[in-house]
Motif scaffolding. Sequence first.
Motif, PDB file in Angstrom:
ATOM      1  N   THR A 199     -24.722 -74.641   3.379  1.00  0.00           N
ATOM      2  CA  THR A 199     -25.956 -74.108   4.499  1.00  0.00           C
ATOM      3  C   THR A 199     -27.278 -75.119   4.259  1.00  0.00           C
ATOM      4  OG1 THR A 199     -26.590 -72.752   3.104  1.00  0.00           O
ATOM      5  CG2 THR A 199     -25.052 -71.953   4.429  1.00  0.00           C
TER       6      THR A 199
ATOM      7  N   GLN B 224     -30.692 -68.874  11.529  1.00  0.00           N
ATOM      8  CA  GLN B 224     -29.313 -68.850  10.748  1.00  0.00           C
ATOM      9  C   GLN B 224     -28.248 -68.076  11.526  1.00  0.00           C
ATOM     10  OE1 GLN B 224     -30.035 -68.985   6.245  1.00  0.00           O
ATOM     11  NE2 GLN B 224     -32.500 -68.398   6.773  1.00  0.00           N
ATOM     12  N   ARG B 225     -28.429 -66.979  11.753  1.00  0.00           N
ATOM     13  CA  ARG B 225     -27.527 -66.169  12.397  1.00  0.00           C
ATOM     14  C   ARG B 225     -26.996 -67.021  13.542  1.00  0.00           C
ATOM     15  NH1 ARG B 225     -30.024 -62.166  16.011  1.00  0.00           N
ATOM     16  NH2 ARG B 225     -30.154 -64.136  17.259  1.00  0.00           N
TER      17      ARG B 225
ATOM     18  N   TYR C  62     -24.552 -69.824  11.972  1.00  0.00           N
ATOM     19  CA  TYR C  62     -23.533 -69.472  11.361  1.00  0.00           C
ATOM     20  C   TYR C  62     -22.503 -68.891  12.377  1.00  0.00           C
ATOM     21  CZ  TYR C  62     -26.644 -69.299   7.298  1.00  0.00           C
ATOM     22  OH  TYR C  62     -27.553 -69.759   6.297  1.00  0.00           O
TER      23      TYR C  62
ATOM     24  N   ILE D  11     -18.971 -69.240   3.622  1.00  0.00           N
ATOM     25  CA  ILE D  11     -20.408 -69.879   3.550  1.00  0.00           C
ATOM     26  C   ILE D  11     -21.200 -69.654   2.443  1.00  0.00           C
ATOM     27  CG2 ILE D  11     -22.740 -69.576   5.104  1.00  0.00           C
ATOM     28  CD1 ILE D  11     -20.868 -68.479   7.282  1.00  0.00           C
TER      29      ILE D  11
ATOM     30  N   GLN E 109     -31.459 -65.408   4.560  1.00  0.00           N
ATOM     31  CA  GLN E 109     -30.140 -66.006   4.619  1.00  0.00           C
ATOM     32  C   GLN E 109     -29.055 -64.733   4.669  1.00  0.00           C
ATOM     33  OE1 GLN E 109     -28.954 -68.917   1.753  1.00  0.00           O
ATOM     34  NE2 GLN E 109     -27.924 -69.865   3.521  1.00  0.00           N
TER      35      GLN E 109
ATOM     36  N   LEU F 258     -26.434 -63.920   7.601  1.00  0.00           N
ATOM     37  CA  LEU F 258     -25.061 -63.808   7.362  1.00  0.00           C
ATOM     38  C   LEU F 258     -24.253 -62.456   7.786  1.00  0.00           C
ATOM     39  CD1 LEU F 258     -24.885 -65.697   3.926  1.00  0.00           C
ATOM     40  CD2 LEU F 258     -23.715 -66.388   6.214  1.00  0.00           C
TER      41      LEU F 258
ATOM     42  N   VAL G 295     -23.359 -61.814  11.517  1.00  0.00           N
ATOM     43  CA  VAL G 295     -22.294 -62.695  11.988  1.00  0.00           C
ATOM     44  C   VAL G 295     -21.173 -61.541  12.613  1.00  0.00           C
ATOM     45  CG1 VAL G 295     -20.493 -64.279  11.728  1.00  0.00           C
ATOM     46  CG2 VAL G 295     -22.827 -64.526  10.896  1.00  0.00           C
TER      47      VAL G 295
ATOM     48  N   CYS H 295     -16.235 -63.877   7.932  1.00  0.00           N
ATOM     49  CA  CYS H 295     -17.431 -64.492   7.383  1.00  0.00           C
ATOM     50  C   CYS H 295     -17.334 -64.062   5.711  1.00  0.00           C
ATOM     51  CB  CYS H 295     -18.715 -64.112   7.806  1.00  0.00           C
ATOM     52  SG  CYS H 295     -20.110 -64.777   6.945  1.00  0.00           S
TER      53      CYS H 295
END
Length: 836
Positions: free
Chosen positions: A566, A582-583, A586, A600, A642, A646, A649, A655
Amino acid sequence: MSTDALTLLAPLTGWVVPLSEVPDPVFAGGMMGEGVAIEPADGRVYAPCAGTISQLAKTGHALTLSSDAGADILIHVGIDTVLLNGAGFTARVREGQRVAAGETLIEFDADRVAQGAKSLQTVVLVVNGDAFVPASLGLGRVEGGETVLMSVSPCGQASDEATLSASGEVLFAQATVRHGGGLHARPSALVQAAAKPFAARVEVRFGGRSAKAASVVGLMRLGTDEGDTVEVSAQGPDAAAALAAVVAAIETVSEAAHAPAAVPVPLPSAQQGPRFAGVCAAPGLAVGTLVRLDHGLPELAETPAGADAEFTRLASALASVREQIDAMVHGARAKALTQQADIYSAHLALLDDPELAATAENSVANGMAAGAAFRQAVQVQTDELRALDNPLLRERVSDLNDIARQVLTQLAGGKLPEPELDEQSILLADDLAPSELTRLPRERVAGFVTAQGGATSHVAIIARAMGIPALVAAGDGVLSLPAGREVVLDAAAGLLDAEPEAATLSEARQRLALLREQSARRFAAAHDPALSRDGVRVEVAANIGSLADAEEAVRCGADGVGLLRTEFLFLERDSLPNAAEQRDSYQAIVDALAGKTAIIRTLDVGGDKSLPYLPLPPEPNPALGLRGIRSGFARPEVLEAQLEGLLSVKPLARCRILLPMITDVAELIAVRALIDQIAAQLGVTERPEVGVMIEVPSAAVLADQLAEHADFLSIGTNDLTQYALAMDRCHPGLAAQIDGLHPALLRLVKLTVDGAAKHGRWVGVCGALASEPAAVPVLVGLGVAELSVGAALVPQIKAQVRELSVDQCRQEARAMLGLPSAQAVRERVAAVWPQP
């Protein structure tokens, strides 16, 4: 040391002329230092300032005066006057004697010396230009001992040099150069890097020459070759450690030196009709349109805007290029492109070379524009490298020119125009630089041909890594070819057919079609499971660092993503990405995987990886400090953002979260609790699988405990190797000894697999060892269920697994645990599973 400028009086009566007019390339090129020359009107040399005679030639024709401020002033009467053996010269001082400004130093018979020497021009140089810059130079007639000739200002480095030189005894050692081709750019950069952390003045001597370990070009200029013995000295508080580190860097070949060798082809020396012969730098066949890639440079102002303004312009351009190259280093490392990262690091070391900077800055101080000064400084160094009887060192000229091109472009305030590429372009250039090749779209570059260059050049190494057919050293005649014609490049045969006949074109296209068919079959098979001969399936996933990498992984048949680094989200920006950013990133990657799972890894910074906007406290030993999950605990807002990204997602089942640098169960439990807390805040009821990276020995030893709370374990062999063997993987002198097939590492892998099995967990390997064909049967035999490799390697690794018997792998791997060394393991692997 005083920070005030030192005023130097003219040491002779006569006429001042520019140093560039002296009929000696060593003086005229500034190799000995910056200054001026004087056409003498009489035969008397005066002290330009007060100081001490630190060196006096036995023949009386030259001396060095060390001023009280620390500047070393060389006065050399005439050119080639050493051949007179003192005839016509009378020294009026001795070494170690203190003199006053204007005091007579040397007397000489001008007529007699003029008859026996090439020239009477007398040079006056500041020879420690890394610490002092001459300025305010004037031309015209001067009176010896009376007229002000120049002022000399400290440039900030002399203080450290003087402190180190006066600190403790000088330690000496001998070292044998083990690098193929001697101390060329990358080995010299490794030596520089080895010396840099220590408070010590380190010098390397060979063949009557010496170079500071801090100067890459100075080290290259020594002209060493593999097997030569050099003397290394160190003085300062860290002298012993610095000496050991530099000796190790000189004597130990780095991993980058193990790049696949190019295939030199014995060829005729010149063009044969429409066919041009050269040296194969990267094998392959290509049919495409010839595209000229000329090294155009922007127009630069030759008239300086004033020394202060030009210093500012030069510093700004150097900082911009340094930032760009540093980003390339980080980008390559994030994608595990070790060779490219090493090459860019070598370029960074060349850019930071103190001799290069000092030469350019001295020229600016002498009244030259920034662009002209930097171009001249590079020219001096490239001329010296070209003059060496070492082809490998001569190939480093292109690296220096690449740096010059980037700096001059920055000084011009713009970018060079992009070449217009055809669908299948074969580039043609005098020489090609790594930055020029890597900035072009790979899908449009079918190959390249250069008039100059060599098979060991940096661009050749990158071409092999990228799979681009390349022919180098084809001669100047190839540059006469017009752009736009269709040509056939058979790099493996060392030939460019510039006017292929219809039959030749047809044959080449048929060969390419066969290669494409073979590639298509290989890729088609890559989408099938990797089943061994005895029916055991091994997952082959991809290591990625971007959305484009994810798309490539799917194309290459990867069973999923075994490691998403990442860090790509955090590089090349000046602030932290928020949870929503970030979402989105990802999610895009998970969507691109077409139903396959992505593992990840949370942000892994600290140690040798840093972000300018995410400062961590300075540490005496960063490799053992705030790294991986520890930096997340130190900056919880970064980890929480972060994890929020994640957990957003969809679907979460696709994930998996991987935690780096876990050392015990408490850390894992703490992160799991944080995940539960954030999930509750988001209203998420589903939980992703959470895995632990096995990167430190404690994690391997506690694998059974970790597996009780983790859903899977993934071994990061790069860090596990360095911590298990107590060898810094960034240490230039130890790279060749850091081998993941060391029996100690294999035992840790086995310990991890056995510990995970107690709780029904699977173990993968996402480190570099998984991509090494020699390691694949060993890892499979130890019970590893997943191998995560570079996307392009997926078809190859899957094909290799299909040829294995897992039962045989288990028997052999078990026996290898008892072998005494990594070399013994490799020898056994080569005997049982010979690689083509």
